[in-house]
Design an enzyme around this catalytic site. Structure first.
Site, PDB file in Angstrom:
ATOM      1  N   GLU A   1      -0.370  -9.344  -0.466  1.00  0.00           N
ATOM      2  CA  GLU A   1      -1.793  -9.619  -0.227  1.00  0.00           C
ATOM      3  C   GLU A   1      -2.587  -9.628  -1.537  1.00  0.00           C
ATOM      4  OE1 GLU A   1      -1.736  -6.417   2.682  1.00  0.00           O
ATOM      5  OE2 GLU A   1      -2.625  -7.786   4.140  1.00  0.00           O
TER       6      GLU A   1
ATOM      7  N   GLY B   1       0.808  -5.011   0.984  1.00  0.00           N
ATOM      8  CA  GLY B   1      -0.379  -5.126   0.137  1.00  0.00           C
ATOM      9  C   GLY B   1      -0.084  -5.795  -1.199  1.00  0.00           C
TER      10      GLY B   1
ATOM     11  N   ALA C   1       0.866  -1.181   0.000  1.00  0.00           N
ATOM     12  CA  ALA C   1       0.000   0.000   0.000  1.00  0.00           C
ATOM     13  C   ALA C   1       0.903   1.232   0.000  1.00  0.00           C
ATOM     14  CB  ALA C   1      -0.904  -0.028   1.224  1.00  0.00           C
TER      15      ALA C   1
ATOM     16  N   GLU D   1       4.774  -4.989   7.303  1.00  0.00           N
ATOM     17  CA  GLU D   1       4.026  -3.912   7.971  1.00  0.00           C
ATOM     18  C   GLU D   1       4.476  -3.689   9.407  1.00  0.00           C
ATOM     19  OE1 GLU D   1       2.699  -6.319   6.106  1.00  0.00           O
ATOM     20  OE2 GLU D   1       1.148  -5.499   4.784  1.00  0.00           O
TER      21      GLU D   1
HETATM   22  N1  CAA Z   1       4.629   3.147  -0.753  1.00  0.00           N
HETATM   23  C1  CAA Z   1       5.049   4.266  -1.334  1.00  0.00           C
HETATM   24  N2  CAA Z   1       6.221   4.394  -1.982  1.00  0.00           N
HETATM   25  C2  CAA Z   1       7.010   3.304  -2.049  1.00  0.00           C
HETATM   26  C3  CAA Z   1       6.634   2.079  -1.466  1.00  0.00           C
HETATM   27  C4  CAA Z   1       5.370   2.009  -0.805  1.00  0.00           C
HETATM   28  N3  CAA Z   1       4.911   0.887  -0.245  1.00  0.00           N
HETATM   29  N4  CAA Z   1       7.639   1.181  -1.672  1.00  0.00           N
HETATM   30  C5  CAA Z   1       8.582   1.824  -2.379  1.00  0.00           C
HETATM   31  N5  CAA Z   1       8.215   3.101  -2.599  1.00  0.00           N
HETATM   32  C6  CAA Z   1       8.973   4.130  -3.317  1.00  0.00           C
HETATM   33  C7  CAA Z   1      10.139   4.650  -2.473  1.00  0.00           C
HETATM   34  O1  CAA Z   1       9.691   5.623  -1.558  1.00  0.00           O
HETATM   35  C8  CAA Z   1      11.031   5.184  -3.548  1.00  0.00           C
HETATM   36  O2  CAA Z   1      10.541   6.444  -3.969  1.00  0.00           O
HETATM   37  P1  CAA Z   1      11.586   7.704  -4.226  1.00  0.00           P
HETATM   38  O3  CAA Z   1      12.462   7.223  -5.342  1.00  0.00           O
HETATM   39  O4  CAA Z   1      10.663   8.815  -4.587  1.00  0.00           O
HETATM   40  O5  CAA Z   1      12.326   7.867  -2.944  1.00  0.00           O
HETATM   41  C9  CAA Z   1      10.840   4.221  -4.717  1.00  0.00           C
HETATM   42  O6  CAA Z   1       9.600   3.568  -4.460  1.00  0.00           O
HETATM   43  C10 CAA Z   1      11.936   3.182  -4.792  1.00  0.00           C
HETATM   44  O7  CAA Z   1      12.061   2.563  -3.520  1.00  0.00           O
HETATM   45  P2  CAA Z   1      13.465   2.420  -2.748  1.00  0.00           P
HETATM   46  O8  CAA Z   1      14.375   3.549  -3.089  1.00  0.00           O
HETATM   47  O9  CAA Z   1      13.158   2.204  -1.297  1.00  0.00           O
HETATM   48  O10 CAA Z   1      14.040   1.081  -3.436  1.00  0.00           O
HETATM   49  P3  CAA Z   1      14.961  -0.036  -2.770  1.00  0.00           P
HETATM   50  O11 CAA Z   1      15.328  -0.953  -3.904  1.00  0.00           O
HETATM   51  O12 CAA Z   1      16.068   0.576  -1.961  1.00  0.00           O
HETATM   52  O13 CAA Z   1      14.013  -0.812  -1.746  1.00  0.00           O
HETATM   53  C11 CAA Z   1      11.971  -1.913  -1.052  1.00  0.00           C
HETATM   54  C12 CAA Z   1      12.891  -1.531  -2.242  1.00  0.00           C
HETATM   55  C13 CAA Z   1      12.688  -2.933  -0.165  1.00  0.00           C
HETATM   56  C14 CAA Z   1      10.724  -2.552  -1.687  1.00  0.00           C
HETATM   57  C15 CAA Z   1      11.622  -0.653  -0.236  1.00  0.00           C
HETATM   58  O14 CAA Z   1      11.144   0.359  -1.125  1.00  0.00           O
HETATM   59  C16 CAA Z   1      10.562  -0.882   0.803  1.00  0.00           C
HETATM   60  O15 CAA Z   1      10.849  -1.420   1.851  1.00  0.00           O
HETATM   61  N6  CAA Z   1       9.307  -0.443   0.511  1.00  0.00           N
HETATM   62  C17 CAA Z   1       8.222  -0.513   1.455  1.00  0.00           C
HETATM   63  C18 CAA Z   1       7.683  -1.930   1.590  1.00  0.00           C
HETATM   64  C19 CAA Z   1       6.577  -1.956   2.640  1.00  0.00           C
HETATM   65  O16 CAA Z   1       6.776  -1.641   3.792  1.00  0.00           O
HETATM   66  N7  CAA Z   1       5.373  -2.380   2.219  1.00  0.00           N
HETATM   67  C20 CAA Z   1       4.225  -2.466   3.100  1.00  0.00           C
HETATM   68  C21 CAA Z   1       3.391  -1.221   2.989  1.00  0.00           C
HETATM   69  S1  CAA Z   1       2.082  -1.172   4.178  1.00  0.00           S
HETATM   70  C22 CAA Z   1       0.849  -2.120   3.519  1.00  0.00           C
HETATM   71  O17 CAA Z   1       0.961  -2.690   2.448  1.00  0.00           O
HETATM   72  C23 CAA Z   1      -0.421  -2.211   4.340  1.00  0.00           C
HETATM   73  C24 CAA Z   1      -1.383  -3.254   3.894  1.00  0.00           C
HETATM   74  O18 CAA Z   1      -1.293  -4.398   4.312  1.00  0.00           O
HETATM   75  C25 CAA Z   1      -2.487  -2.942   3.015  1.00  0.00           C
END
Ligand code: CAA
Length: 259
Positions: free
Chosen positions: A113, A110, A66, A133
């Site tokens: 999911e 998400g 998400a 999460e």
């Molecule tokens: N939401 C918004 N933006 C996201 C995102 C997310 N879930 N995941 C990645 N991005 C964005 C980053 O902010 C980044 O944007 P900028 O270039 O503008 O800074 C871009 O995508 C690239 O990401 P990274 O620079 O972080 O890339 P990386 O290769 O270093 O890492 C990753 C990749 C491990 C996937 C890392 O981005 C990450 O940990 N992302 C979040 C994953 C996460 O926590 N997901 C769960 C979300 S909560 C949820 O989903 C609730 C639910 O159950 C419904």
């Protein structure tokens, strides 16, 4: 209909393909994207010529979850009353024709999911699944704590939900989360092969099979078996059953008319 967060196409006139397309945010799932995905899948579901759907992302990310930026400022009241974040996700579960997730790269939160809401997952060898999460101070909110244990059992589901670690494609296949793992450059061919095969079967039998397998997760064994038996019996009212069995008996290829 034109979309901003997804790309939509058909293959051979019978498979509908949706590609998640927010590459700068690793296909983070905001409301606009989920609305478009729901609309596209519903349109394919209503189209008689489409027999199966595929949801996929990019090589780097199926979906990284998400949209954290969008939800960072939400209060409890925003999240609960507005039911933002996941209000439109269950649309995917209402689709009656099969949906295959073709997953490459990150399928996190998400994203994992969403893949699990599809009927089965074909993964590229670079796929990474996770429910991170907990690292954000929350828990999975779109079925992760419910569908993951059903897919991989309690031990791995707890491990993933509590530590936030990722599972690679090989582990996901061993654990039963994905049905097949192939090299990335073969992933779409593999998913399309399966989808085209499904699309050539009787749509009625395919929908009944999907409904009945899903029932296994929602009921006890004897209720589920009874549900299956009633659907099995009902299929003898279709022309496709006559065609399928006659084709077998007469050693020819079946030509299903989906009726
Ligand atoms: N939401 C918004 N933006 C996201 C995102 C997310 N879930 N995941 C990645 N991005 C964005 C980053 O902010 C980044 O944007 P900028 O270039 O503008 O800074 C871009 O995508 C690239 O990401 P990274 O620079 O972080 O890339 P990386 O290769 O270093 O890492 C990753 C990749 C491990 C996937 C890392 O981005 C990450 O940990 N992302 C979040 C994953 C996460 O926590 N997901 C769960 C979300 S909560 C949820 O989903 C609730 C639910 O159950 C419904």
């Amino acid at each position: 209909m034109s979309y901003e967060n997804i790309e939509v196409r058909t293959e051979a006139g019978k498979v509908g393909i949706v590609t998640l397309n927010r590459p700068k945010a690793l296909n983070a799932l905001n409301n606009a994207l989920m609305d478009e995905l729901g609309a596209a899948l519903k349109a394919f579901d209503a189209d008689d010529s489409i027999g199966c759907m595929i949801v996929t992302g990019s090589e780097r990310a199926f979906a990284a979850g998400a949209d954290i930026g969008a939800m960072a400022k939400y209060s409890f009241v925003d999240a609960y009353k507005g039911d933002y974040i996941t209000r439109n996700w269950e649309i995917i579960r209402s689709v009656r024709k099969p949906v295959i997730a073709a997953v490459s790269g990150f399928a996190l939160g998400g994203g994992c999911e969403l893949a699990m809401m599809c009927d089965f997952i074909i993964a590229a060898d670079n796929a990474k699944f996770g429910q991170p999460e907990i690292k954000l101070g929350v828990i999975p909110g779109a079925g992760g704590t419910q569908r993951l244990p059903r897919a991989v059992g309690k031990a791995k589901a707890m491990d993933m939900a509590l530590t936030g670690r990722m599972m690679d494609a090989a582990e996901a296949e061993r654990a039963g989360l994905v049905s097949r793992v192939v090299p990335f450059d073969k992933m779409m061919d593999e998913a399309l092969g399966a989808a085209l095969q499904i699309a050539d079967f009787s749509q009625i039998a395919v929908m009944a099979a999907k409904e009945s397998v899903n029932r296994a997760f929602e009921s006890g064994l004897s209720d589920g078996v009874m549900f299956e038996r009633r659907l099995f019996h009902a299929l003898f009212a279709t022309a496709d059953q006559k065609e399928g069995m006659d084709a077998f008996v007469n050693k020819r290829k079946a030509d299903f008319k989906h009726q």
